[in-house]
Design a protein around this motif. Structure first.
Motif, mmCIF file in Angstrom:
data_model
loop_
_atom_site.group_PDB
_atom_site.id
_atom_site.type_symbol
_atom_site.label_atom_id
_atom_site.label_comp_id
_atom_site.label_asym_id
_atom_site.label_seq_id
_atom_site.Cartn_x
_atom_site.Cartn_y
_atom_site.Cartn_z
ATOM 1 N N GLU A 1 0.821 -1.212 0.000
ATOM 2 C CA GLU A 1 0.000 0.000 0.000
ATOM 3 C C GLU A 1 0.852 1.258 0.000
ATOM 4 O O GLU A 1 0.622 2.186 -0.785
ATOM 5 C CB GLU A 1 -0.934 -0.009 1.213
ATOM 6 C CG GLU A 1 -2.046 -1.031 1.142
ATOM 7 C CD GLU A 1 -2.916 -1.011 2.388
ATOM 8 O OE1 GLU A 1 -3.878 -0.215 2.417
ATOM 9 O OE2 GLU A 1 -2.624 -1.778 3.328
ATOM 10 N N TYR A 2 1.847 1.322 0.895
ATOM 11 C CA TYR A 2 2.578 2.592 0.956
ATOM 12 C C TYR A 2 3.664 2.704 -0.109
ATOM 13 O O TYR A 2 4.017 3.821 -0.504
ATOM 14 C CB TYR A 2 3.117 2.897 2.361
ATOM 15 C CG TYR A 2 3.934 1.850 3.069
ATOM 16 C CD1 TYR A 2 5.277 1.671 2.794
ATOM 17 C CD2 TYR A 2 3.368 1.072 4.078
ATOM 18 C CE1 TYR A 2 6.035 0.741 3.487
ATOM 19 C CE2 TYR A 2 4.114 0.135 4.778
ATOM 20 C CZ TYR A 2 5.453 -0.025 4.478
ATOM 21 O OH TYR A 2 6.198 -0.957 5.172
ATOM 22 N N VAL A 3 4.172 1.589 -0.620
ATOM 23 C CA VAL A 3 5.089 1.701 -1.760
ATOM 24 C C VAL A 3 4.318 2.125 -3.009
ATOM 25 O O VAL A 3 4.837 2.860 -3.850
ATOM 26 C CB VAL A 3 5.854 0.385 -1.995
ATOM 27 C CG1 VAL A 3 6.671 0.449 -3.289
ATOM 28 C CG2 VAL A 3 6.789 0.101 -0.818
ATOM 29 N N LYS A 4 3.060 1.712 -3.110
ATOM 30 C CA LYS A 4 2.225 2.181 -4.222
ATOM 31 C C LYS A 4 2.040 3.693 -4.152
ATOM 32 O O LYS A 4 2.084 4.390 -5.169
ATOM 33 C CB LYS A 4 0.865 1.480 -4.192
ATOM 34 C CG LYS A 4 -0.042 1.857 -5.357
ATOM 35 C CD LYS A 4 -1.356 1.092 -5.309
ATOM 36 C CE LYS A 4 -2.252 1.478 -6.480
ATOM 37 N NZ LYS A 4 -3.543 0.733 -6.443
ATOM 38 N N LEU B 1 10.129 -1.720 -5.462
ATOM 39 C CA LEU B 1 10.800 -0.584 -6.098
ATOM 40 C C LEU B 1 11.339 -0.971 -7.471
ATOM 41 O O LEU B 1 11.218 -0.209 -8.442
ATOM 42 C CB LEU B 1 11.940 -0.084 -5.213
ATOM 43 C CG LEU B 1 11.561 0.561 -3.880
ATOM 44 C CD1 LEU B 1 12.815 0.902 -3.086
ATOM 45 C CD2 LEU B 1 10.720 1.807 -4.094
ATOM 46 N N ASP B 2 11.943 -2.151 -7.558
ATOM 47 C CA ASP B 2 12.470 -2.616 -8.843
ATOM 48 C C ASP B 2 11.348 -2.757 -9.870
ATOM 49 O O ASP B 2 11.487 -2.339 -11.027
ATOM 50 C CB ASP B 2 13.185 -3.953 -8.667
ATOM 51 C CG ASP B 2 14.491 -3.830 -7.889
ATOM 52 O OD1 ASP B 2 15.008 -2.699 -7.776
ATOM 53 O OD2 ASP B 2 14.982 -4.862 -7.391
ATOM 54 N N ASN B 3 10.239 -3.341 -9.446
ATOM 55 C CA ASN B 3 9.111 -3.528 -10.363
ATOM 56 C C ASN B 3 8.551 -2.188 -10.828
ATOM 57 O O ASN B 3 8.207 -2.014 -12.004
ATOM 58 C CB ASN B 3 8.011 -4.347 -9.686
ATOM 59 C CG ASN B 3 8.426 -5.783 -9.433
ATOM 60 O OD1 ASN B 3 9.365 -6.287 -10.054
ATOM 61 N ND2 ASN B 3 7.743 -6.450 -8.523
ATOM 62 N N ALA B 4 8.455 -1.235 -9.900
ATOM 63 C CA ALA B 4 7.930 0.083 -10.261
ATOM 64 C C ALA B 4 8.861 0.795 -11.236
ATOM 65 O O ALA B 4 8.411 1.451 -12.183
ATOM 66 C CB ALA B 4 7.732 0.924 -9.004
ATOM 67 N N GLU B 5 10.163 0.652 -11.018
ATOM 68 C CA GLU B 5 11.126 1.298 -11.909
ATOM 69 C C GLU B 5 11.060 0.690 -13.308
ATOM 70 O O GLU B 5 11.097 1.405 -14.319
ATOM 71 C CB GLU B 5 12.533 1.155 -11.330
ATOM 72 C CG GLU B 5 13.591 1.937 -12.087
ATOM 73 C CD GLU B 5 14.953 1.870 -11.421
ATOM 74 O OE1 GLU B 5 15.872 2.557 -11.899
ATOM 75 O OE2 GLU B 5 15.104 1.128 -10.428
ATOM 76 N N GLN B 6 10.941 -0.630 -13.370
ATOM 77 C CA GLN B 6 10.833 -1.294 -14.670
ATOM 78 C C GLN B 6 9.549 -0.895 -15.389
ATOM 79 O O GLN B 6 9.546 -0.671 -16.603
ATOM 80 C CB GLN B 6 10.892 -2.808 -14.471
ATOM 81 C CG GLN B 6 12.249 -3.315 -14.005
ATOM 82 C CD GLN B 6 12.216 -4.764 -13.568
ATOM 83 O OE1 GLN B 6 11.216 -5.460 -13.755
ATOM 84 N NE2 GLN B 6 13.303 -5.232 -12.966
ATOM 85 N N ALA B 7 8.461 -0.791 -14.627
ATOM 86 C CA ALA B 7 7.189 -0.393 -15.237
ATOM 87 C C ALA B 7 7.257 1.039 -15.754
ATOM 88 O O ALA B 7 6.724 1.350 -16.830
ATOM 89 C CB ALA B 7 6.060 -0.536 -14.215
ATOM 90 N N GLU B 8 7.927 1.906 -15.011
ATOM 91 C CA GLU B 8 8.053 3.294 -15.461
ATOM 92 C C GLU B 8 8.886 3.370 -16.734
ATOM 93 O O GLU B 8 8.554 4.095 -17.671
ATOM 94 C CB GLU B 8 8.681 4.156 -14.365
ATOM 95 C CG GLU B 8 8.736 5.635 -14.731
ATOM 96 C CD GLU B 8 9.325 6.499 -13.634
ATOM 97 O OE1 GLU B 8 9.394 7.719 -13.832
ATOM 98 O OE2 GLU B 8 9.724 5.947 -12.588
#
Length: 472
Positions: free
Chosen positions: A274-277, A339-346
């Motif tokens: 939730e908070y990383v989102k 964080l890694d997944n979010a960076e890859q998605a971005e």
């Protein structure tokens, strides 16, 4: 005479050092790949460059100017008081005595400023007449609130995750950055917001700083926070910790497989997902670059009653510390993966736009874990800082074990598996300030004494100076 025969075949002649045709093809392909990488590095905007660790063109490494432990090795020294006034007659006088123009947050204002008990007004202005002096070889960026506001917009904001001591930090920021920020929610108009409700600082539209700020594309003054606080006591939801404990300790002597390790003591929590989102949400909802995390105060044998053992020291607090270490390992693993997944998605979302638009540079988001701190027994009897920390003689709550919790968390984050999560052992300045607590208890820290403001100064320095000097 022996006749010499020569075997012939249809293969064309090749020089001795020539490569087979298949190898030549591979070399050409390799050259093409290297050329593409070089072209990408040299000509593609930095905003859209993929991260190829093996082909990264190194830049000169910057030398750290003040690592956390060096910063914490300083001392409290006197400074001139914020005011020459001596007539502290009302709660509202506290702003002059602490050197604040005001505070944006409206939540429990005079409690945060330690002005809610007239019997302790004699602490002013002495309590705000100290500054943390770092060692001579430790250069920390000067704390300029106007520059910090600009950075929180242009370089990215802060998401504060922790318990009520972290809320102390949020309130201090609301005073330090005032009048250039406004805060929500309005606790005067509606004092009934739950402790878990988000608290935000936004850029004040009327601030003169607005004209000098370079706003990222999509930034909305009305809706994009500079700083957000979320109340998260344990960094996990209780059910998540139950599952984790039972998966690691299926034969636990303390709780059966279907029992919770928790009592009904209240705690406020969110899951890492939730908070990383929130942390990784795009503009205009989010513009965060740094997540500041701290935990430890609620890891007690009263909340973790399933691990309590009255036959052990402090009712089995070592059981809680041991599980804390396991839980923080799981937390770091999950947060780094998120964080890694979010960076890859971005990156994937931006990749089709290469050559057509230029956005803000994609820098890895960073998580800093601030060491937790214990309270000071009989804190209101003190009027000056200490030079040496002395643990409490009674061992209230889990205060004398907070150092063990910090050591456990730091040990987890020493691993290179978590390159975007950093432990900051900067608790010593607070340990030496028994005089800097709120008027109502001896755990929470008042704004304006220099402790909370020191956290802001060093964290800002760390994420803008120390981290960029590292090689990931």
């Amino acid at each position: 005479m022996v006749a010499l025969s020569f075997k012939t075949d249809s293969s064309p002649y090749r020089p001795l050092l020539s490569a087979p045709r298949s190898l030549s093809t591979k070399l050409i392909a390799l050259f093409a790949v290297v050329s593409v990488v070089y072209f990408t590095h040299s000509f593609v905007p930095s905003d859209y460059k993929p991260d190829f660790p093996s082909f990264r063109f190194s830049s000169p490494r910057l030398r750290s100017t003040c690592p956390p432990k060096s910063y914490a090795a300083g001392e409290w020294v006197p400074k001139p008081p914020p005011t020459n006034r001596t007539d502290f007659n009302a709660e509202s006088d506290v702003y002059d005595f602490l050197g604040f123009q005001g505070c944006a947050s409206s939540r429990e204002v005079y409690w945060h400023l330690a002005a809610d008990k007239p019997a302790l007004w004699d602490r002013f202005p002495g309590v705000s007449s100290w500054k943390w002096q770092t060692p001579s070889d430790c250069q920390v960026r000067d704390l300029d609130p106007t520059v910090l506001v600009k950075d929180l917009v242009e370089q990215g904001g802060w998401l504060l995750i922790g318990d009520s001591v972290t809320e102390n930090h949020f309130f201090s920021l609301s005073c330090l950055l005032f009048p250039h920020v406004r805060a929500t929610p309005d606790y005067v108009a509606n004092p009934y917001f739950d402790r878990g409700w988000p608290q935000n600082l936004y850029l004040e539209p009327s601030s003169p700083l607005v004209k000098s700020i370079s706003f990222p594309p999509g930034f909305d003054i009305e809706t994009t926070p500079l700083v957000t606080f979320r109340r998260v006591d344990l960094l996990f939801e209780k059910p998540q910790l139950d599952v984790l404990y039972h998966s690691l300790h299926p034969d636990s002597p303390y709780v059966a497989a279907n029992e919770s390790i928790f009592s009904d003591e209240p705690a406020w929590n969110l899951s890492p997902q939730e908070y990383v989102k929130i942390f990784t949400s795009p503009l205009p909802q989010g513009n965060y670059a740094t997540m500041v995390v701290s935990t430890g105060g609620h890891w007690t044998t009263t909340l973790f009653s399933g691990l309590k053992d009255t036959s052990m020291f402090k009712d089995g607090i070592e059981n809680v510390v041991s599980f804390f270490s396991e839980a923080m390992e799981a937390w770091a693993r999950e947060v780094q993966a998120l964080l890694d997944n979010a960076e890859q998605a971005e990156w994937a979302s931006r990749r089709p736009k290469i050559g057509r638009m230029r956005g803000r540079k994609m820098a890895p988001k960073q998580v800093v874990v601030r060491a937790y701190l214990p309270g000071h027994e009989d804190c209101h009897d003190h009027r000056t800082p200490w030079t040496t920390y002395t643990p409490g003689r009674w061992g209230w709550y889990n205060w004398n074990q907070i150092g063990d919790f910090n050591d456990a968390f730091e040990a987890v984050l020493e691993s290179r598996k978590y390159p975007d999560i950093h432990f900051l052992p900067i608790d010593r300045p607070a340990l030496l300030r028994p005089d800097g607590h709120s008027a109502g208890d001896c755990l929470h820290i008042m704004s304006g004494a220099g402790v909370l403001e020191g956290w802001t100064q060093y964290i800002w320095h760390y994420v803008t100076v120390e981290i960029p000097g590292r090689i990931r």
